[in-house]
Structure formats: C-alpha cells, structure tokens
Enzyme design. Structure first.
Site, mmCIF file in Angstrom:
data_model
loop_
_atom_site.group_PDB
_atom_site.id
_atom_site.type_symbol
_atom_site.label_atom_id
_atom_site.label_comp_id
_atom_site.label_asym_id
_atom_site.label_seq_id
_atom_site.Cartn_x
_atom_site.Cartn_y
_atom_site.Cartn_z
ATOM 1 N N ARG A 1 54.763 55.451 52.377
ATOM 2 C CA ARG A 1 55.995 55.317 51.589
ATOM 3 C C ARG A 1 55.882 56.017 50.235
ATOM 4 O O ARG A 1 56.893 56.175 49.542
ATOM 5 C CB ARG A 1 56.299 53.834 51.371
ATOM 6 N N HIS B 1 53.029 41.063 50.466
ATOM 7 C CA HIS B 1 53.820 40.244 51.388
ATOM 8 C C HIS B 1 52.988 39.082 51.924
ATOM 9 O O HIS B 1 53.525 38.027 52.251
ATOM 10 C CB HIS B 1 54.319 41.078 52.572
ATOM 11 N N ASP C 1 60.573 41.574 42.802
ATOM 12 C CA ASP C 1 60.450 41.771 44.240
ATOM 13 C C ASP C 1 60.810 40.431 44.896
ATOM 14 O O ASP C 1 61.085 39.433 44.206
ATOM 15 C CB ASP C 1 59.038 42.234 44.595
#
Length: 350
Positions: free
Chosen positions: A133, A176, A247
């Site tokens: 990414r 995450h 986030d």
C-alpha cells in the site's frame, strides 16, 4: 464528532436513528456495503436523507487489496507498483500517480462518495498492514508521490487524507491485531517518516489520519490520543490546519487507551476532530459516550463533495480511458489478494 460503520447494503431503522445523533458526522463504507454502483448511489442518497445535517461519506479506495468497491469501478493497482517506474522515469511515475488519484477520486465522486482515505504516505519498510500500500521506502520519493497524489485528488474535486501519521511503515506489527511500538527518537522520525507528511501538508492536503502506533520516546500513548503528536507536532510544528481523523477505534492497538468510551475521549481530547467507530456493534456505545460532549459540525465542511460529475459525464471524459490504459501497464502484485503482507479485513479501516 463520530464517523460510524453500518452493516449492509441499505440502512436499517436503527442506523437511521444513529444518523440523527448530534455527534454523528458521517459514515465509513466497506466492501460489506457494496453490491453495485446503482446500489451504492442509492445508499449514499439514503444516508444523506436520513441525517438532519450534511454528513461525510467516506471509504478506503486505495487500489490493490484495499479497494472496497470493485465491480463497475476501475481495478486500481497498488501504490507500490509505481516505484519501479520511478526508478526508470521519475516524471512519468509522478504523472501516472496523479492520474491514479484523479481516476480513483472521480469514480467515487460520480457515485456520491465524498472522500477516500488516501493517500497512504507511510514508508514501505516491511509493516504487515501496510505492505504494498506504500509507494516506496525512501522518504524523499514518498514525499514526491504525496505531492502528486494530493494534486490528482484535488483535480477531481476530492479532499486528500494523508495516513497514518506520524508513520506506520517502520514497525512490523499490524495495529488491527497487535500493539505496535516504535522506539525511535523524534529526531529520527523527523528525518524519515515525517518527511512525506510535511510534503503533503505543504501541498494542501485537507486531512490526516492518525496511527495507533506508540512512540515512547515522544509520548506514552498511541499517537492518535497523544496531544504531543496531534496538537504540538502535527498542528504546531507542521502547521496543519485541516481535519484530523483517528484510525478505527475498534482496532486492537487502540485498546491501550482503555475501553471504547475512554478511547473516544482520549482521541478527541488530544486534538482529533473526528473519531472512527467502524464496527456497527460498537456504534451505540460510542454515541452514548458522546451524548454530552459538544460537537463541531463545521470541522468537516471542507471535506464534503465539491460537485463531482455523474457517471455519464465521467464515462464521456477521455481522461478516464487514457488513465485506465496507462495504469494497466503497472504490475498487479501478488499481495493484492492479501498474501504475504497482512490482509485488511473488510470491517477495518485501513
């Protein structure tokens, strides 16, 4: 201020109620919310109709494995594919990144979406969540791409969001699922990870998304709930005047700030304008936690859509077809499917 996730292809009655809450600033969409372009346009219209004020509709549409809307949209290559071209012809690579940005943003705007959380300006240094990414490992190269990408999004009438401040690429852990700690000094970070953010801010980036990474030599908290990072460095040192997003507060690394209400207040107290709660099951708790907190609905006004073309007009624009042809020459990397670089779940903000 809160941006929320919803469960499916259409709004439920309880989700319409959520949008009525004075703290609800908008909705973040995922693959679970997408069936077709027509359905997406209907959902966006329904979200706006259900809210008593203008709301922001956002998505992660980066390209590669993090592209929530696919069928009917251009399949965008991952950002890392630009690096090889940059080594051969830097001007061509930067121009093509600008087209990538314009195309991505134009297709979203034609579908009624205000914002893609893009570009990623983290350094490509092996982080499991970032992977392909990121544009490159070299801060100066990423800075050049940041400037081009911001310009391309602006040409499409979309605000640009730099992520994940102050830099998520130089730790291994995926926030995450795990706590991430970056032991480097602020001086090291200024010389490396902060360089692309400074370039993007100087180019007029409209928003920044914070990382959940902890940098103990700078502050003991995750960056998004550390006043040292949000208020002193991002706002003060770098002079950023746009919108600051957290986030997703449902990510494992956010647990360092406590339970969900504690996370919300910690991020907002640190200087974040908007907190993201993307798991629908957590939304009622988040809204209840913010019931007595004053909200500033003006914070997001600059990010709302700026008159994008409909699909018919976009399909007739020769720039779209030219951009598609040029981007088709970039490599499609194996990790687009999630292999080898940390697949991002459809329920998580990337």
């Amino acid at each position: 201020m809160l941006m929320i996730g919803i469960a499916g292809f259409a709004l439920g009655a309880h989700e319409r109620d959520w949008l009525q809450h004075p703290a609800c600033a908008g909705v973040v969409l995922f693959a679970r919310n997408f069936a077709s372009r027509a359905q997406l346009a209907e959902l966006a219209q329904a979200i706006r109709a259900a809210a008593p004020r203008p709301v922001l509709i956002a998505v992660d549409q980066e390209g590669g494995r993090v592209q929530r809307f696919r069928e009917g949209f251009t399949r965008l290559p991952a950002l890392q594919g630009f690096e090889a071209l940059y080594r051969r012809d830097s001007d061509a690579a930067l121009a093509l990144a600008r087209e990538h940005a314009w195309l991505m943003a134009s297709e979203l705007r034609a579908s009624g979406i205000d914002l893609s959380f893009a570009p990623v300006v983290d350094l490509a240094r092996g982080n499991r969540a970032i992977g392909d990414r990121a544009f490159a490992a070299d801060p100066a190269v990423v800075a050049a791409f940041a400037r081009s990408y911001v310009a391309g999004m602006h040409e499409a009438g979309m605000a640009a969001t730099l992520k994940h401040f102050p830099g998520h690429g130089s730790v291994q852990e995926d926030t995450h699922f795990d706590t991430a700690i970056d032991p480097r000094s602020l001086e090291d970070l200024r010389a490396q990870d902060l360089v692309p953010f400074a370039a993007g801010i100087a180019s007029g980036a409209d928003a920044v998304m914070m990382a959940h990474v902890i940098y103990p030599q700078v502050a003991p908290e995750p960056a998004g709930c550390a006043r040292r990072w949000v208020t002193d460095i991002l706002r003060g040192e770098l002079g950023f005047r746009g919108v600051v997003f957290s986030d997703d507060l449902g990510m494992a690394a956010a647990d360092a700030a406590g339970d969900l209400p504690a996370r919300l207040h910690a991020h907002l107290d640190a200087g974040c304008d908007v907190a993201l709660v993307c798991q629908p099951a957590q939304v009622p708790t988040a809204l209840e936690a913010l019931a007595s907190r004053p909200s500033n609905t003006l914070a997001l006004a600059a990010l709302l859509g700026r008159g994008g073309l409909g699909w018919d007009a976009l399909l007739a624009d020769p720039r779209r077809e030219a951009a598609q042809r040029s981007l088709a020459a970039l490599p499609t990397l194996q990790s687009e499917s999630g292999a080898g670089s940390g697949a991002i779940h459809s329920g998580d903000v990337a």
